[in-house]
Design a protein around this motif. Structure first.
Motif, PDB file in Angstrom:
ATOM      1  N   LEU A 158      -7.985  -0.852   6.389  1.00  0.00           N
ATOM      2  CA  LEU A 158      -8.031  -1.394   4.989  1.00  0.00           C
ATOM      3  C   LEU A 158      -7.162  -2.457   5.299  1.00  0.00           C
ATOM      4  O   LEU A 158      -8.234  -4.003   4.636  1.00  0.00           O
ATOM      5  N   MET A 190       0.859  -1.410   0.143  1.00  0.00           N
ATOM      6  CA  MET A 190      -0.136  -0.271   0.213  1.00  0.00           C
ATOM      7  C   MET A 190       0.781   0.829  -0.313  1.00  0.00           C
ATOM      8  O   MET A 190       0.574   2.075  -1.183  1.00  0.00           O
ATOM      9  N   THR A 244      -9.038  -7.856   8.883  1.00  0.00           N
ATOM     10  CA  THR A 244      -9.396  -7.589   8.428  1.00  0.00           C
ATOM     11  C   THR A 244     -10.137  -9.059   9.491  1.00  0.00           C
ATOM     12  O   THR A 244     -10.891  -9.865   9.302  1.00  0.00           O
ATOM     13  N   GLU A 269      -4.933 -11.887  -2.983  1.00  0.00           N
ATOM     14  CA  GLU A 269      -6.206 -10.582  -3.795  1.00  0.00           C
ATOM     15  C   GLU A 269      -5.853  -9.472  -2.965  1.00  0.00           C
ATOM     16  O   GLU A 269      -6.237  -8.449  -3.651  1.00  0.00           O
ATOM     17  N   LEU A 270      -6.478  -9.434  -1.305  1.00  0.00           N
ATOM     18  CA  LEU A 270      -5.222  -8.486  -0.586  1.00  0.00           C
ATOM     19  C   LEU A 270      -4.079  -7.430  -1.728  1.00  0.00           C
ATOM     20  O   LEU A 270      -4.733  -5.703  -1.607  1.00  0.00           O
ATOM     21  N   ARG A 316      -3.308  -6.792  -4.953  1.00  0.00           N
ATOM     22  CA  ARG A 316      -3.868  -6.723  -5.589  1.00  0.00           C
ATOM     23  C   ARG A 316      -4.851  -4.893  -5.063  1.00  0.00           C
ATOM     24  O   ARG A 316      -4.789  -4.408  -6.108  1.00  0.00           O
ATOM     25  N   ARG A 317      -5.888  -5.805  -4.436  1.00  0.00           N
ATOM     26  CA  ARG A 317      -6.328  -3.931  -4.210  1.00  0.00           C
ATOM     27  C   ARG A 317      -5.824  -3.736  -3.297  1.00  0.00           C
ATOM     28  O   ARG A 317      -6.576  -2.217  -3.554  1.00  0.00           O
ATOM     29  N   PHE A 318      -4.746  -3.172  -2.540  1.00  0.00           N
ATOM     30  CA  PHE A 318      -3.903  -2.281  -2.260  1.00  0.00           C
ATOM     31  C   PHE A 318      -2.782  -1.371  -3.224  1.00  0.00           C
ATOM     32  O   PHE A 318      -2.066  -0.874  -2.535  1.00  0.00           O
ATOM     33  N   CYS A 375       0.993  -9.675  -9.385  1.00  0.00           N
ATOM     34  CA  CYS A 375       0.946 -11.017  -8.208  1.00  0.00           C
ATOM     35  C   CYS A 375       1.449 -12.073  -8.685  1.00  0.00           C
ATOM     36  O   CYS A 375       1.382 -12.840  -9.716  1.00  0.00           O
TER      37      CYS A 375
END
Ligand SMILES: NC(=O)c1ccc[n+]([C@@H]2O[C@H](COP(=O)([O-])OP(=O)(O)OC[C@H]3O[C@@H](n4cnc5c(N)ncnc54)[C@H](O)[C@@H]3O)[C@@H](O)[C@H]2O)c1
Ligand SMILES: [Zn+2]
Ligand SMILES: [Zn+2]
Length: 347
Positions: free
Chosen positions: A314, A183, A317, A203-204, A206-208, A213
């Motif tokens: 974020l 991030m 979790t 997955e996280l 990529r979201r950040f 990946c």
């Protein structure tokens, strides 16, 4: 108060009643509202930290409310919302005088050098040097991460790693430290390659903001894959797990004159870890360590959080009560999870 106590390394910890802590002259006692489960707690429990004296209470990544203040503390009062870098500096040694409180010569660390924050209350040393006010509106679960992994990642990426816009940054291991690093590097405008073995972690990542990946359980040579994706290698690479394999992969991911930052702890029986030094010579690599972050450098990071550029909220979790902490600690040695778990002793 209640605390998570272990009597033997690697043997189940349990929640039990122990005496309440009292503040030292320069210290405070904080009521723990949230405390993160960091892999360093697991290392401590496994016996990898020679500072730990048994029986022991782990926990070093915390946020809470000042409950009691030592007679010589001037800057803090009961009721203040605070977090603390897990490296509590003395404020007066040569390293502290140079502004390098993160490597203080007389540092103490809750959860390592004394009982930590997997408890209702924790004592912290040298409050005027170390405490950091939690910004208004920030949840305790988010603030806890600022005490260790988010701040450590910030120092590793920004202060030690000097990530810059347009550069490639590889992050090996995307747990609490690694996802924070993804991030922070993405927010700095870097292009990030995230490496992990857990699909949920990737997955996280990529979201950040990770551009690529890599699943290390299926990609046999992650360093070669990073070099391929980045047109010759990353400018900066982090070992955010801590293992001989990820340390070597991180160094091998770099391009000429690249920078490796070692964040993950590397316990070994003889205290040494092999590093591909031939590559360090031939490519003129920089090999750096990173150890927490000094309290006086928090304002720059907090400003990025305030403005919404960085979103440590974020990363959290799951939240669990104190009773669940012993099992959660033990589980760290088994299946990898995704994201950050915080313990809320008063929930
Ligand atoms: N230097 C410091 O100041 C500092 C501060 C905080 C944490 N640490 C250390 O950083 C490390 C990471 O801590 P954390 O709490 O983020 O851990 P974590 O358990 O949350 O994350 C580790 C990640 O590594 C992944 N992983 C496992 N094997 C892998 C492999 N072969 N290749 C790539 N990824 C793999 C896991 O799936 C997991 O997502 C630990 O060693 C911890 O002790 C150091
Ligand atoms: Zn010091
Ligand atoms: Zn930690």
């Amino acid at each position: 108060m209640r605390a998570v106590v272990f009597e033997e390394f690697g043997k189940p910890a349990e929640v039990r009643e122990v005496p309440d802590p009292a503040p030292a002259e320069h210290g405070v006692v904080v009521r723990v509202e949230a405390t993160g489960l960091c892999r360093s707690d697991w290392h401590g429990w496994m016996g990898h930290d020679t500072d730990i004296v048994l029986p022991h209470v782990p926990g070093h990544e915390l946020a809470g409310v000042v409950e009691a203040v030592g007679t010589r503390v001037t800057g803090w009062r009961p009721g203040d919302r605070v977090t603390v870098p897990f490296v509590c500096a003395c404020g007066s040694c040569p390293a502290c005088a140079a502004g390098d409180q993160q490597v203080c010569e007389r540092q103490t660390q809750p959860g390592f050098s004394h009982w930590g924050s997997f408890a209702d209350y924790v004592a912290l040393d040298h409050a005027d040097v170390n405490l950091v006010a939690i910004p208004d509106g920030m949840a305790y679960g988010t603030a806890a991460g600022l005490g260790c992994r988010f701040a450590t990642a910030f120092r590793a990426v920004v202060q030690q790693g000097r990530a810059a816009a347009g550069q490639w940054v590889a992050v090996h291991g995307c747990g609490g430290v690694g996802l924070s690093a993804v991030m922070i590097a993405a927010a700095a405008g870097a292009r990030v390659v995230a490496v992990d073995i857990a699909p949920g972690a990737l997955e996280l990542a990529r979201r950040f903001g990770a551009a690529h990946c890599l699943d290390a359980s299926t990609v046999p040579d992650t360093a070669a894959a990073v070099r391929e994706l980045t047109g010759g290698g990353a400018h900066l690479s982090l070992d955010a797990l801590g293992s001989p394999a990820t340390c070597a992969a991180s160094v091998d991911s770099l391009r000429r004159r690249g920078r490796h930052v070692q964040v993950g702890l590397l316990p070994s029986a003889d205290g040494t870890t092999p590093v591909p030094m031939a590559r360090a010579i031939a490519l003129e690599l920089e090999l750096l360590g990173s150890h927490g972050m000094a309290a006086h450098t928090y304002p720059g990071m907090l400003e990025l959080v305030r403005s919404g550029v960085l979103r440590p909220d974020l990363l959290v979790t799951s939240a669990v009560p104190l009773d669940a902490a012993p099992a959660a600690l033990a589980r760290m040695g088994e299946a990898p999870g995704a994201g950050v778990t915080v313990i809320e002793p008063w929930s």
